[in-house]
Structures are given as structure tokens and as C-alpha cells.
Design an enzyme around this catalytic site. Structure first.
Site, PDB file in Angstrom:
ATOM      1  N   GLY A   1      94.546 -55.741  -5.474  1.00 37.84           N
ATOM      2  CA  GLY A   1      93.727 -55.784  -6.682  1.00 37.84           C
ATOM      3  C   GLY A   1      92.293 -56.102  -6.318  1.00 37.84           C
ATOM      4  O   GLY A   1      92.028 -56.550  -5.208  1.00 37.84           O
TER       5      GLY A   1
ATOM      6  N   CYS B   1      97.439 -56.580   0.458  1.00 37.71           N
ATOM      7  CA  CYS B   1      95.997 -56.735   0.231  1.00 37.71           C
ATOM      8  C   CYS B   1      95.706 -58.020  -0.559  1.00 37.71           C
ATOM      9  O   CYS B   1      95.866 -59.103  -0.025  1.00 37.71           O
ATOM     10  CB  CYS B   1      95.459 -55.469  -0.455  1.00 37.71           C
ATOM     11  SG  CYS B   1      93.669 -55.400  -0.430  1.00 37.71           S
ATOM     12  N   TYR B   2      95.327 -57.926  -1.813  1.00 34.76           N
ATOM     13  CA  TYR B   2      95.092 -59.150  -2.592  1.00 34.76           C
ATOM     14  C   TYR B   2      96.371 -59.992  -2.658  1.00 34.76           C
ATOM     15  O   TYR B   2      96.315 -61.227  -2.648  1.00 34.76           O
ATOM     16  CB  TYR B   2      94.617 -58.762  -3.999  1.00 34.76           C
ATOM     17  CG  TYR B   2      94.376 -59.927  -4.934  1.00 34.76           C
ATOM     18  CD1 TYR B   2      93.257 -60.748  -4.786  1.00 34.76           C
ATOM     19  CD2 TYR B   2      95.258 -60.201  -5.979  1.00 34.76           C
ATOM     20  CE1 TYR B   2      93.036 -61.815  -5.650  1.00 34.76           C
ATOM     21  CE2 TYR B   2      95.041 -61.260  -6.848  1.00 34.76           C
ATOM     22  CZ  TYR B   2      93.918 -62.061  -6.672  1.00 34.76           C
ATOM     23  OH  TYR B   2      93.702 -63.113  -7.525  1.00 34.76           O
TER      24      TYR B   2
ATOM     25  N   HIS C   1      97.217 -51.074   3.106  1.00 35.35           N
ATOM     26  CA  HIS C   1      98.011 -50.486   2.013  1.00 35.35           C
ATOM     27  C   HIS C   1      99.112 -49.566   2.541  1.00 35.35           C
ATOM     28  O   HIS C   1      98.847 -48.405   2.829  1.00 35.35           O
ATOM     29  CB  HIS C   1      97.084 -49.700   1.073  1.00 35.35           C
ATOM     30  CG  HIS C   1      96.192 -50.587   0.266  1.00 35.35           C
ATOM     31  ND1 HIS C   1      96.559 -51.080  -0.967  1.00 35.35           N
ATOM     32  CD2 HIS C   1      94.979 -51.094   0.533  1.00 35.35           C
ATOM     33  CE1 HIS C   1      95.594 -51.858  -1.430  1.00 35.35           C
ATOM     34  NE2 HIS C   1      94.617 -51.879  -0.539  1.00 35.35           N
TER      35      HIS C   1
ATOM     36  N   GLU D   1     101.384 -48.216   0.889  1.00 34.78           N
ATOM     37  CA  GLU D   1     101.800 -47.244  -0.137  1.00 34.78           C
ATOM     38  C   GLU D   1     100.998 -45.942  -0.106  1.00 34.78           C
ATOM     39  O   GLU D   1     101.392 -44.962  -0.729  1.00 34.78           O
ATOM     40  CB  GLU D   1     101.721 -47.885  -1.529  1.00 34.78           C
ATOM     41  CG  GLU D   1     100.325 -48.195  -2.068  1.00 34.78           C
ATOM     42  CD  GLU D   1      99.731 -49.519  -1.563  1.00 34.78           C
ATOM     43  OE1 GLU D   1     100.174 -50.008  -0.508  1.00 34.78           O
ATOM     44  OE2 GLU D   1      98.821 -50.043  -2.227  1.00 34.78           O
TER      45      GLU D   1
ATOM     46  N   ASP E   1     104.861 -33.644 -20.101  1.00 32.48           N
ATOM     47  CA  ASP E   1     105.648 -34.760 -20.636  1.00 32.48           C
ATOM     48  C   ASP E   1     106.298 -34.416 -21.980  1.00 32.48           C
ATOM     49  O   ASP E   1     107.496 -34.632 -22.177  1.00 32.48           O
ATOM     50  CB  ASP E   1     104.778 -36.013 -20.793  1.00 32.48           C
ATOM     51  CG  ASP E   1     104.068 -36.374 -19.506  1.00 32.48           C
ATOM     52  OD1 ASP E   1     104.564 -35.955 -18.448  1.00 32.48           O
ATOM     53  OD2 ASP E   1     103.033 -37.048 -19.561  1.00 32.48           O
TER      54      ASP E   1
ATOM     55  N   LYS F   1     105.501 -39.497 -13.438  1.00 32.23           N
ATOM     56  CA  LYS F   1     105.258 -38.059 -13.591  1.00 32.23           C
ATOM     57  C   LYS F   1     106.121 -37.205 -12.644  1.00 32.23           C
ATOM     58  O   LYS F   1     106.714 -36.222 -13.070  1.00 32.23           O
ATOM     59  CB  LYS F   1     103.775 -37.796 -13.306  1.00 32.23           C
ATOM     60  CG  LYS F   1     103.287 -36.465 -13.759  1.00 32.23           C
ATOM     61  CD  LYS F   1     102.993 -36.528 -15.221  1.00 32.23           C
ATOM     62  CE  LYS F   1     102.216 -35.381 -15.738  1.00 32.23           C
ATOM     63  NZ  LYS F   1     101.739 -35.663 -17.105  1.00 32.23           N
TER      64      LYS F   1
END
Ligand code: XMP
Length: 602
Positions: A69, A96-97, A182, A184, A240, A386
Site C-alpha cells: 500500500g 511491501c507495506y 511484489h 504477485e 459481466d 473478471k
């Protein structure tokens, strides 16, 4: 029981899915949802919760990931966690944060950063660790200002980079792990392996998440929520709402599910026909196209101001929907409203809360608000991301041309057809031309409107892009840089014309947009970008009064975006085709990232 059932507003994730769930605590980072998506891609159910969720509510989790963050642990009011989470015996990975929070809470030291570290770095593993199983020293992605300067007692440093001495730390006995980088994002080459190590080796999670196998469960839930009532949807042709509609159609049959599509006249070329055909092929029996073009055009006549245009479009949506609710008797108690809400739209925590401007015009309709408040609403896709929605769509046989679509804004071409309330000349400078049209930018939390600077296209777009940020920073009146790809007349002879939205201008934009899309699909460029708006500017000559802006971008969720460069030869071909249109005087290429420019121009 009756009241209980009425108050269910979403098709919730099946209860058994949470047995091995990983909880992602959201500290406001832009990648929070990406973490949960990556965990789900590994076959493990993950959800996102506010960072300060009490530890008691996390007891059933097999593992906790604290997201990154933008805050600093020293800022008053910064996102925090319940410290008991770190003593509850549930494995924790801080990213990270989240890594800094771990250090801060457990007696380590976080150092305020001046310069920070952004971008690619090389990870050097300094100590064996459960996270490093099968991981080699390799490229990682860093994006931080503060850093951990001293690990807490009982922790050891497990990896470093040339600028971060403590790129990773762990206390394996307590199952606490922190990484400054990160895992991810794709730029961290071993990211998937690191997450796998945490989820399976450390947390002992088991694979329990397979979206396609959930379809029968979702359908059963739709039947139990709808009971004897029918469902109606306002569909847009987007991924969607189409997939949500198709699930309901399968669950209840074509007699009981209505789809209403409002043709605002602000659609792309061939859109209404494409959507109608697709819905009929999906088996829709009650699919109504409401032609409201004249009403929308009348409401927009003479308006120049972008916010006014949005408001006028929103108001028309409200009116059209009220009319449809009344004429179709959708409020008589026999109906519930179906919506294509997906998971990121439902989370209100940390910094990822997206109070979607987009959907406000639906919510403002009093009749719809009443349905929502009384729980007469069904959102079968609320637990899904999604990609998962696309996977469900594929299983259901929704055509690829719908599933592969880029996002498209609700106000449609209305916000891509720029207007002006006065004529004006372009200002020539030593670098290029200042265009007196206003485009929107992101300045802090507010949208602001500023002018556009056009630079001659040097040999490549890369050359211009390299100089663009410095130029934007040096001028207070500009938030966007475009390259001039070609013009019918010398640039200095072009001018801005007074203009609002008219059918003719929309027609010109539709033609230009269709040319761009066709070439983009043909060359495969369409698949390389997240969205590709084409914008019409009232800039040209007496005989050709418009210009076209190409705005291809890449993004994860639309919150930030990068301008994507196009192959020079394809761009030349595209420019030539666009300049062939009688009304088009010039073609520009938007090179602005978001921030400072938004994806759309209004
Ligand atoms: P911006 O322009 O804010 O856009 O960078 C981010 C994403 O949101 C879409 N967008 C909208 N979608 N109604 C919508 O349905 C709107 O008023 C609207 N404004 C922007 C935009 O297309 C992009 O995907």
C-alpha cells in the site's frame, strides 16, 4: 425466514470454499486484488478483507497475506492490522507495506525513504527459507519508499537486493514472512513459485477452487433466491452483464428472464445488432431493444461542458429506466433485478474501494433503489474476478467476441466526442502546438481539465514519449501529450471549432472507431491492449472540421494505465485510412500515462 431470504442480495460464494481460504488484508495497494486473483489461479479460494479485520474473524483462514500500500507506518491514520493476527498461529506473509507492518509491530525498524526503489531489481537469496523452495536468484519488482532497516527479534534476513539489505525476512517457527518486493506481478519471475510455497508449503492449503465446477451451484442459488419471481436485467453487451444474464437464463429458463438493452445512440458501429444477435444466440426469448437515441441527442444538444454531458446522459438513463420499469410492471413484486456486479466492485476497504461513478446512474433510479433496498436483486457474479467471469462465460457458450471485449464506458461515445464552446487557433511553440481543447487529468483525488500539447512525430513514438513527462512537468496548462501522426493541412492552419454532440459528429466518430478497431483486430494489436478509446476532437479546417486521437492503453483495473506504443508501419496505414475520411483533418496518438492523464479524454 421470509425476511431472511429477502435480505440476501448476492449469490454468496459456496460455504465449502472457505475451508482452505487465504485472506488478503487490504492496506490500500493497487495490487491487492491481483494478489487474491493469483492465489485463486493456483486453485485456492482467496478473499479480500479490510486490513484491520479483528483476528477472531481470521481464525478459519489457513493463511493471511497483508498487501502492499502507499502509506508509511509512521503516518497518523495509516492502514493497520489487528496485532493479534501476528500471534494467532496462522501463517502470515507481508508484502511491501505489509512487510513493513510486520517489522513495525514486532519490534523491528522501518526507515523512512527519500528516494525509494521503483522497478526491476535482482534478488539475492541470503538464507534458506520455505518461500525459496525451487526459487533461483532472479528478477523481482520493487515499488516502495520506506524500507525495513532492522528485523524484529527472532527474524532473519532471507534475501537482499543492491539497494534493499532486507528484501525478505522470516521467522519460520512463528510462520511469519515478509517480502519487500511484489510476488504477485509478472515482473517478479519467481513470484508464482513464492506464492505457491507460502500457500501450500507454509499454510498447507489444498486446492478447492475451480470456477467452472461452480456453475451448477450458482444456478441452484439463483433458483433459491428468485423462488417464483422473474428476473430482469438492463444489459449493456459487456462481459459481466452478459454472463450474469446467461447464468440466470440457464437457471430459470428463457420465459422468466428479461434483458433490456438501451440504445442511446452513443454506441459504437454495429453494436446494437451485435448484442441483439448474441443474446438471441444465447437463447434469450425476451430481449428488448429500447431505442432512445433521439431522447439522448436532444438532451445533449448544445452542451459543451464534459461534466454537464455526463449529467445529461445519466439523467436520460434514469428517465428511460423509469419508463421501462413502469411499462413492463417490473415493480409489481413479481420481479427481481439482475446485475453483473463482480468481486472488485463489492469490496469497500483500504484504498481499493471503487465507488464506481459508472453505476451511479443506475442506482439513482428510485424504483431500482427500492428493489436494491428490499433485497430484490441478484448478482450471481459477485464472488468472481473478471478472468473467472470470462471462464464461466466460456463454459456457458457465450461467444468469444463478447468475452474478449475491452471495457466500454456507460456514457459511450458521448464522452469520446469532445466539444468546444468557442473557436480558437492552435498556438505554435518551438516544440509543437498547444491545442485549446480541454482533456481530463487526474490531479490528486480530483479530475481537472487542461489543454493538450501536440508534438511532431519524430522517427518513432518512443522518441517523443521519452520527452513527454518533462514537458508536462514544465507546463501548468497541459496534462496530456499527443504525437501528430498526420494531417491534411499544415498544423498551423488548423483551428478549434465550436461544437457539441450531433448525430453527424457521432457518425464520424463511429466510422473512425470502426476503422481503428478493424485494423487493430486484424493485426492482433487489439489483444495486446486493455482498452483502445478513439476520440473525436473539433479540430480541423473549414472543410474537414474534426481530428481523431488514438488512445491505446494497458492497465490492470483502470486505476492506473500506460500508453501503449503501436508498430510504426501499422500506425502509418491507420493514419492514411483515417485521413481518407472526408471530415477528418488530423490524426493524433496519445502518449500520456495515467496519471497524469485519464484513460478517457472526458
Ligand atoms: P478514466 O478515464 O477515469 O477511466 O481513466 C477508467 C476506466 O473507467 C471507464 N470509465 C467509465 N465507465 N462510465 C463508465 O461506465 C463512465 O462514466 C466512465 N468514465 C470512465 C474508462 O473507459 C476506463 O475503462
Amino acid at each position: 425466514m421470509g425476511i431472511q431470504a429477502e435480505s440476501i442480495t448476492r449469490v454468496q460464494e459456496p460455504a465449502e470454499a472457505s475451508t482452505s481460504q487465504i485472506t488478503v488484508l487490504d492496506t490500500g495497494g493497487q495490487y491487492t486484488h491481483l494478489i487474491a486473483r493469483k492465489v485463486r489461479e493456483l486453485g485456492v479460494y482467496a478473499d479480500v478483507q479490510p486490513s484491520d479485520l479483528p483476528a477472531e474473524q481470521l481464525r478459519s483462514s489457513k493463511g493471511i497475506i497483508i498487501s502492499g500500500g502507499p502509506a508509511s507506518v509512521y503516518e497518523p491514520g495509516c492502514p493497520d492490522i489487528d496485532p493479534i493476527v501476528l500471534r494467532a498461529g496462522v501463517p502470515v506473509l507481508g508484502i511491501c507495506y505489509g512487510h513493513q507492518l510486520l517489522a513495525h509491530h514486532l519490534g523491528g525498524k522501518v526507515q523512512k525513504g527519500e528516494r525509494g526503489e521503483y522497478g526491476l531489481a535482482h534478488l539475492t537469496i541470503t538464507s534458506d527459507d520455505a518461500l525459496w523452495n525451487g526459487v533461483r536468484e532472479s528478477q523481482i519488482w520493487m515499488s516502495h519508499r520506506d524500507s525495513v532497516a532492522a528485523v524484529p527479534a527472532g527474524f532473519r534476513v532471507t534475501a537482499s537486493t543492491s539497494t534493499s539489505a532486507i528484501a525478505a525476512m522470516s521467522s519460520p517457527e512463528r510462520k511469519l514472512f515478509g517480502v519487500q518486493f511484489h510476488p504477485e506481478v509478472v515482473h517478479t519471475h519467481a513470484g508464482k513459485q513464492i506464492l505457491e510455497n507460502f500457500i501450500f508449503r507454509v499454510c498447507g492449503a489444498t486446492r478447492d477452487w475451480d470456477v467452472s465446477q461452480r456453475i451448477p451451484v450458482i444456478e441452484e442459488q439463483i433458483r433459491s433466491i428468485a423462488r417464483n419471481r422473474n428476473i430482469f436485467f438492463f444489459v449493456s453487451g459487456g462481459v459481466d452483464s452478459t454472463v450474469a444474464y446467461t447464468l440466470c437464463l440457464r437457471a430459470l429458463g428463457p420465459e422468466r428472464v428479461y434483458g433490456i438493452y438501451v440504445d442511446t445512440g452513443l454506441m459504437r458501429k454495429g453494436e446494437t445488432e451485435l448484442v441483439s444477435r448474441a443474446f438471441h444466440e444465447l437463447g434469450a426469448k425476451h430481449f428488448l431493444v429500447d431505442n432512445a437515441e433521439e431522447k439522448f441527442l436532444a438532451a445533449l444538444a448544445g452542451i459543451e461542458d464534459p461534466e454537464e454531458k455526463r449529467r445529461a446522459i445519466g439523467e436520460q438513463f434514469v428517465k428511460v429506466q423509469e419508463r421501462i420499469l413502469a411499462t413492463q410492471h417490473f415493480l409489481d413484486g413479481h420481479w427481481i433485478l439482475g446485475q453483473g456486479t463482480i468481486y472488485p466492485d463489492t469490496i469497500e476497504s483500504g484504498g481499493t474501494a471503487k465507488a464506481d461513478l459508472i453505476k451511479t446512474h443506475h442506482n439513482r433510479v428510485a424504483g431500482i433503489q427500492a428493489l436494491v433496498e428490499s433485497g430484490k436483486i441478484i448478482e450471481p457474479l459477485a464472488p468472481f474476478y473478471k478472468d473467472e467471469v470470462r471462464e464461466i462465460g466460456r463454459e456457458l457458450g457465450v461467444p468469444d467476441k463478447i468475452l474478449a471485449r475491452h471495457p466500454f464506458p456507460g456514457p459511450g461515445l458521448g464522452i469520446r466526442c469532445l466539444c468546444a464552446n468557442a473557436e480558437g487557433a492552435l498556438t505554435e511553440t518551438s516544440d509543437g502546438f498547444l491545442l485549446p481543447v480541454r482533456s481530463v487529468g487526474v490531479q490528486g483525488d480530483c479530475r481537472s481539465y487542461r489543454n493538450v500539447f501536440a508534438l511532431p512525430r519524430k522517427p518513432t513514438l518512443e522518441d517523443i514519449q521519452a520527452t513527454a513527462p518533462a514537458l508536462i512537468n514544465s507546463r501548468f496548462d497541459v496534462n496530456r501529450i499527443v504525437a501528430i501522426c498526420g494531417s491534411k493541412a499544415p498544423m498551423a492552419s488548423l483551428q478549434v471549432f465550436e461544437a457539441s454532440i450531433t448525430k453527424d459528429r457521432l457518425e464520424a466518430l463511429r466510422e473512425a472507431d470502426a476503422i481503428v478497431r478493424d485494423l487493430s483486430v486484424e493485426t492482433g494489436f487489439e489483444e495486446q491492449v486493455w482498452q483502445f478509446p478513439v476520440v473525436l476532437l473539433p479540430v480541423g479546417t473549414e472543410t474537414a472540421r474534426e481530428s481523431v486521437v488514438l488512445r491505446p492503453v494497458n492497465s490492470v483495473d483502470g486505476m492506473t494505465a500506460d500508453a501503449v506504443l503501436m508498430d510504426g508501419e501499422i500506425l502509418d496505414a491507420l493514419t492514411a485510412k483515417l485521413l481518407n475520411l472526408p471530415r477528418i483533418a488530423a490524426v493524433f496518438y496519445d502518449l500520456t500515462h495515467k496519471p497524469p492523464g485519464t484513460i478517457e479524454w472526458e
